[in-house]
Design a protein around this motif. Structure first.
Motif, PDB file in Angstrom:
ATOM      1  N   GLU A 550      40.327 -19.400 -35.989  1.00  0.00           N
ATOM      2  CA  GLU A 550      41.027 -19.949 -37.824  1.00  0.00           C
ATOM      3  C   GLU A 550      42.172 -18.711 -38.129  1.00  0.00           C
ATOM      4  OE1 GLU A 550      39.241 -19.679 -42.316  1.00  0.00           O
ATOM      5  OE2 GLU A 550      37.751 -18.931 -40.577  1.00  0.00           O
ATOM      6  N   ALA A 553      45.043 -20.573 -35.851  1.00  0.00           N
ATOM      7  CA  ALA A 553      45.676 -21.548 -36.305  1.00  0.00           C
ATOM      8  C   ALA A 553      47.189 -21.100 -37.569  1.00  0.00           C
ATOM      9  CB  ALA A 553      44.247 -22.688 -36.577  1.00  0.00           C
ATOM     10  N   LYS A 580      47.554 -26.873 -33.657  1.00  0.00           N
ATOM     11  CA  LYS A 580      46.641 -28.109 -33.580  1.00  0.00           C
ATOM     12  C   LYS A 580      45.784 -27.706 -32.261  1.00  0.00           C
ATOM     13  CE  LYS A 580      46.667 -32.891 -32.119  1.00  0.00           C
ATOM     14  NZ  LYS A 580      47.667 -34.571 -31.453  1.00  0.00           N
ATOM     15  N   VAL A 583      43.015 -25.145 -34.200  1.00  0.00           N
ATOM     16  CA  VAL A 583      42.444 -26.316 -35.386  1.00  0.00           C
ATOM     17  C   VAL A 583      41.190 -27.607 -34.358  1.00  0.00           C
ATOM     18  CG1 VAL A 583      42.720 -28.143 -36.678  1.00  0.00           C
ATOM     19  CG2 VAL A 583      44.130 -26.448 -37.299  1.00  0.00           C
ATOM     20  N   GLU A 587      37.126 -26.894 -35.138  1.00  0.00           N
ATOM     21  CA  GLU A 587      36.990 -28.225 -35.553  1.00  0.00           C
ATOM     22  C   GLU A 587      35.951 -28.807 -34.933  1.00  0.00           C
ATOM     23  OE1 GLU A 587      39.479 -30.841 -37.336  1.00  0.00           O
ATOM     24  OE2 GLU A 587      40.094 -29.436 -38.991  1.00  0.00           O
TER      25      GLU A 587
END
Length: 598
Positions: A550, A553, A580, A583, A587
């Motif tokens: 986190e 990024a 990217k 992330v 996710e």
């Protein structure tokens, strides 16, 4: 984690002191053979019984045994035993959460509820009075082991409690409600005087003709020769890495139990510097303990020293180095027999799981913390606090902000109930972090300011720097017009963070510094690109060892923005690609079971 592992630091000190006094002839009283069977033995047994109740998690039973020991000691005029019982009661109040002792501590044979002031005393005030009374008795009765223990207990008290005046009104009332590091250091130094006392008692006896010194030197010469010859043999395996510092266990006039007591002072010094935020001093004191007191140390305290060193590795070198050291520690202290090592492994695994975004694994580890803590009220209070903190952080990572805030608020009430004021500073900072991530910066500001106030009262310098950094982030969230104020707060906290902060805190400070510059409408990246790129490059380098997706990024996103302003398209695309990647890893986590391995 700031204060976990402190609960068992002084646990065996009072028990060791009890054994020492028992070996000294039941508190040094000269009694006839018939009397000795009746007098002295009973109160000594009650003292040991109370310690056993304390160890097995029955604080009220322990207090009842100690209260009876006080009554019998007073009836038999056994001043030495009474001094040790007062020390044991103070140790129990210090290490086990007790919110109410009415009916036990306030018995006619114990402390009482008012000490002549007409108002009931809090648990904190009762503890301070008990410690000072025990210290005074130990000094008058020339009990060096108890005297050292009381000084260490006072150091711990001064470390974790603001000493409020017993009389809080009138011209002599104190208005300085802060802890005093000088008092902590003074008591820690005085606690080490037990070595001097024991050494002087043994070596200055009238029948000492220098035979001990001659024997010591001869043994030193012999062991040195054998060490040189053995060092030439490359096949020899050293079981203990600290053997080279010990001169192969030279004879010492100081009993092993007293060396253990003196070594505990160094562990307490390390814990104090953890509070005050000096990482080099933490490492130095732990290394002194492991080097000089390893042979006399108990398994519990020696494993605690290993834990502190591995925690330093995790904070400053990353998880790979910490897990390598943890494997070596588990060979020496199996996790099935050492709670310290087991908890450390769970803590590091939980941190890594949160950084990787493996929330199921983080929740599983968090549940294990709850299972390990005792169901008895007031027992394992710091382990229960650790469980609540990690539960709130797991909910925060899952973006369940209301549930995380509810857990943190409940934890704050628990810490207040048990006078855990130092822990409240970190809980308030956690609440500020929850409101910041839920886009409620206005609600987060009071919590951050309150945490900063707590930190100043308890001299928690590194945590205060972290609270100041959170304040800067909250001001930034209120709009670009507050960028200058946020930047001044970052500069205020940078010296402490860069000097003593770990990888995560340093990376976070660098990211916030870059955000302050980019948010300032008067700042131009073209005129001073290094002001943004240098801290971001340092942040990405530090975050690589932590696998913190986190924050990494966010750092790469800011780098892409800076390169876009500079017109460097290739560098911008590279930073965007890295953004990217982090992330996507956050996710769509995969192979979550790997987060349980090391």
């Amino acid at each position: 984690m700031l204060f976990t592992m402190m609960t068992m630091l002084l646990h065996w000190i009072i028990f060791t002191a009890t054994l020492i006094t028992g070996m000294q002839g039941l508190f040094g009283r000269s009694l006839s053979q018939v009397q000795d069977i009746v007098v002295g033995k009973y109160e000594s047994a009650l003292l040991c019984l109370g310690n056993l109740h304390c160890y097995f998690g029955h604080p009220k039973k322990a207090l009842e045994a100690f209260a009876e020991a006080v009554r019998v000691s007073q009836m038999n005029n056994d001043d030495s035993c009474l001094a040790y019982v007062l020390g044991a009661i103070s140790n129990l109040l210090s290490k086990i959460g007790i919110s109410n002792t009415v009916g036990i501590i306030s018995s006619p044979y114990s402390l009482g509820t008012n000490i002549g002031l007409g108002t009931p005393l809090s648990i904190q005030q009762q503890l301070l009075v008990l410690l000072k009374r025990s210290l005074k008795r130990a000094d008058a009765l020339k009990l060096p082991s108890l005297l050292s223990f009381d000084h260490l207990s006072l150091a711990k008290f001064d470390l974790k409690h603001v000493q409020r005046p017993l009389v809080s009104f009138g011209p002599n009332a104190s208005t300085k409600l802060r802890t005093c590091p000088a008092d902590v250091c003074k008591n820690l130094r005085l606690g080490s005087r037990v070595l001097t006392d024991f050494g002087a008692d043994v070596l200055s006896t009238s029948n000492d003709n220098g035979s001990f010194s001659t024997s010591w030197l001869r043994n030193l010469s012999a062991t040195s020769d054998s060490w040189r010859s053995s060092s030439k043999n490359t096949k020899k395996i050293h079981i203990n890495d600290f053997d080279n510092f010990h001169y192969h266990a030279q004879p010492s006039p100081v009993p092993a139990s007293i060396l253990q007591l003196a070594g505990s002072a160094y562990l307490l010094r390390a814990t104090a510097w953890e509070h005050y935020g000096s990482a080099p001093m933490v490492r130095m004191n732990v290394l002194v303990y492991a080097t000089c007191f390893a042979d006399a140390a108990s398994s519990s305290e020696l494993s605690l020293a290993y834990v502190k060193l591995i925690q330093q590795l995790a904070v400053f070198k990353g998880y790979s180095a910490a897990f390598c050291a943890l494997k070596l520690a588990e060979k020496k202290f199996p996790s099935s027999t050492s709670l310290h090592i087991q908890l450390l492994g769970m803590q590091i695994l939980h941190e890594r799981a949160l950084h990787r975004g493996h929330l199921k694994v983080a929740q599983q580890i968090c549940d294990e913390f709850g299972v390990l803590s005792s169901s008895v009220s007031g027992v394992d209070i710091e382990l229960k606090t650790e469980f609540s903190v990690r539960r709130a952080r797991t909910l925060l990572a899952a973006k369940q902000f209301s549930q995380a805030a509810a857990v943190a608020n409940s934890l704050f009430s628990t810490c207040y109930k048990y006078n855990m004021q130092v822990e409240n500073a970190s809980v308030l900072l956690l609440l500020a972090e929850i409101h910041k991530k839920s886009d409620n910066a206005v609600l987060g500001l009071p919590y951050a300011l309150a945490s900063q106030s707590f930190c100043k009262s308890f001299n928690l310098d590194l945590l205060e720097a972290s609270a100041t950094l959170t304040l800067a982030e909250l001001w930034l969230d209120l709009g670009s017009s507050h960028a200058k104020k946020a930047l001044s707060l970052v500069y205020q906290s940078l010296p402490m963070i860069l000097g003593h902060g770990g990888l995560e805190l340093r990376a976070r400070a660098h990211v916030v510094l870059a955000k302050c510059h980019l948010s300032d409408l008067k700042f131009s990246v073209l005129e001073d690109p290094e002001a943004v790129l240098d801290p971001l490059n340092q942040a990405t380098e530090d975050l690589q060892a932590l696998e913190y997706h986190e924050m990494a990024a966010e750092a790469y996103y800011l780098k892409a923005m800076a390169y876009n302003h500079l017109g460097k398209l290739d560098e911008r695309e590279e930073a965007a690609a890295r953004f990217k990647d982090h992330v996507t890893a956050l996710e769509t986590p995969h192979n979550e079971e790997d987060s349980l391995k090391y």
